[in-house]
Scaffold this motif. Sequence first.
Motif, PDB file in Angstrom:
ATOM      1  N   LYS A  50     -35.799  28.619 -17.423  1.00 11.33           N
ATOM      2  CA  LYS A  50     -34.474  29.120 -17.069  1.00 11.33           C
ATOM      3  C   LYS A  50     -34.224  30.399 -17.849  1.00 11.33           C
ATOM      4  O   LYS A  50     -33.992  30.372 -19.050  1.00 11.33           O
ATOM      5  N   ALA A  51     -34.295  31.506 -17.159  1.00 11.20           N
ATOM      6  CA  ALA A  51     -34.054  32.793 -17.800  1.00 11.20           C
ATOM      7  C   ALA A  51     -32.615  33.211 -17.530  1.00 11.20           C
ATOM      8  O   ALA A  51     -32.059  32.959 -16.468  1.00 11.20           O
ATOM      9  N   VAL A  52     -32.027  33.849 -18.502  1.00  9.40           N
ATOM     10  CA  VAL A  52     -30.632  34.265 -18.387  1.00  9.40           C
ATOM     11  C   VAL A  52     -30.598  35.775 -18.227  1.00  9.40           C
ATOM     12  O   VAL A  52     -31.210  36.510 -18.999  1.00  9.40           O
ATOM     13  N   ALA A  53     -29.876  36.232 -17.232  1.00  5.88           N
ATOM     14  CA  ALA A  53     -29.700  37.663 -17.031  1.00  5.88           C
ATOM     15  C   ALA A  53     -28.334  38.051 -17.573  1.00  5.88           C
ATOM     16  O   ALA A  53     -27.349  37.343 -17.389  1.00  5.88           O
ATOM     17  N   ARG A  54     -28.301  39.195 -18.236  1.00  5.28           N
ATOM     18  CA  ARG A  54     -27.033  39.641 -18.809  1.00  5.28           C
ATOM     19  C   ARG A  54     -26.220  40.377 -17.760  1.00  5.28           C
ATOM     20  O   ARG A  54     -26.747  41.139 -16.967  1.00  5.28           O
ATOM     21  N   LEU A  55     -24.960  40.165 -17.807  1.00  3.87           N
ATOM     22  CA  LEU A  55     -24.043  40.853 -16.914  1.00  3.87           C
ATOM     23  C   LEU A  55     -23.133  41.717 -17.771  1.00  3.87           C
ATOM     24  O   LEU A  55     -22.418  41.210 -18.642  1.00  3.87           O
ATOM     25  N   TYR A  56     -23.192  43.015 -17.544  1.00  4.25           N
ATOM     26  CA  TYR A  56     -22.378  43.939 -18.325  1.00  4.25           C
ATOM     27  C   TYR A  56     -21.068  44.157 -17.601  1.00  4.25           C
ATOM     28  O   TYR A  56     -21.041  44.703 -16.499  1.00  4.25           O
ATOM     29  N   MET A  57     -20.005  43.728 -18.212  1.00  4.03           N
ATOM     30  CA  MET A  57     -18.700  43.804 -17.572  1.00  4.03           C
ATOM     31  C   MET A  57     -17.950  45.078 -17.920  1.00  4.03           C
ATOM     32  O   MET A  57     -16.972  45.422 -17.278  1.00  4.03           O
ATOM     33  N   PHE A  58     -18.394  45.790 -18.943  1.00  6.48           N
ATOM     34  CA  PHE A  58     -17.654  46.950 -19.401  1.00  6.48           C
ATOM     35  C   PHE A  58     -18.332  48.232 -18.935  1.00  6.48           C
ATOM     36  O   PHE A  58     -19.560  48.323 -18.883  1.00  6.48           O
TER      37      PHE A  58
END
Length: 79
Positions: A50-58
């Motif tokens: 299970k790899a996690v992708a980062r989500l950049y909200m800014f």
Amino acid sequence: MKTILTLIFVLFIGVAAQAQNDAAEVKVETISMSIVSVTAKQEVVLKKDKAVARLYMFKNSKITKELTFSTKLNKAKLA
């Protein structure tokens, strides 16, 4: 008059080029090869990591800044 002479000259060159004798046709030796049908199946192994992708909200994050760069050539020039 000049166009007529040019047209005749071009046609004369074209006819002279086609009138050249080509060399005799060279026969090529053919090699016959049989077709081998091989069916190999490759098994696909599913990974359960299970790899996690980062989500950049800014808007000010480094990655979005670097992806939206612009060069000097992109800027409009004033006349």
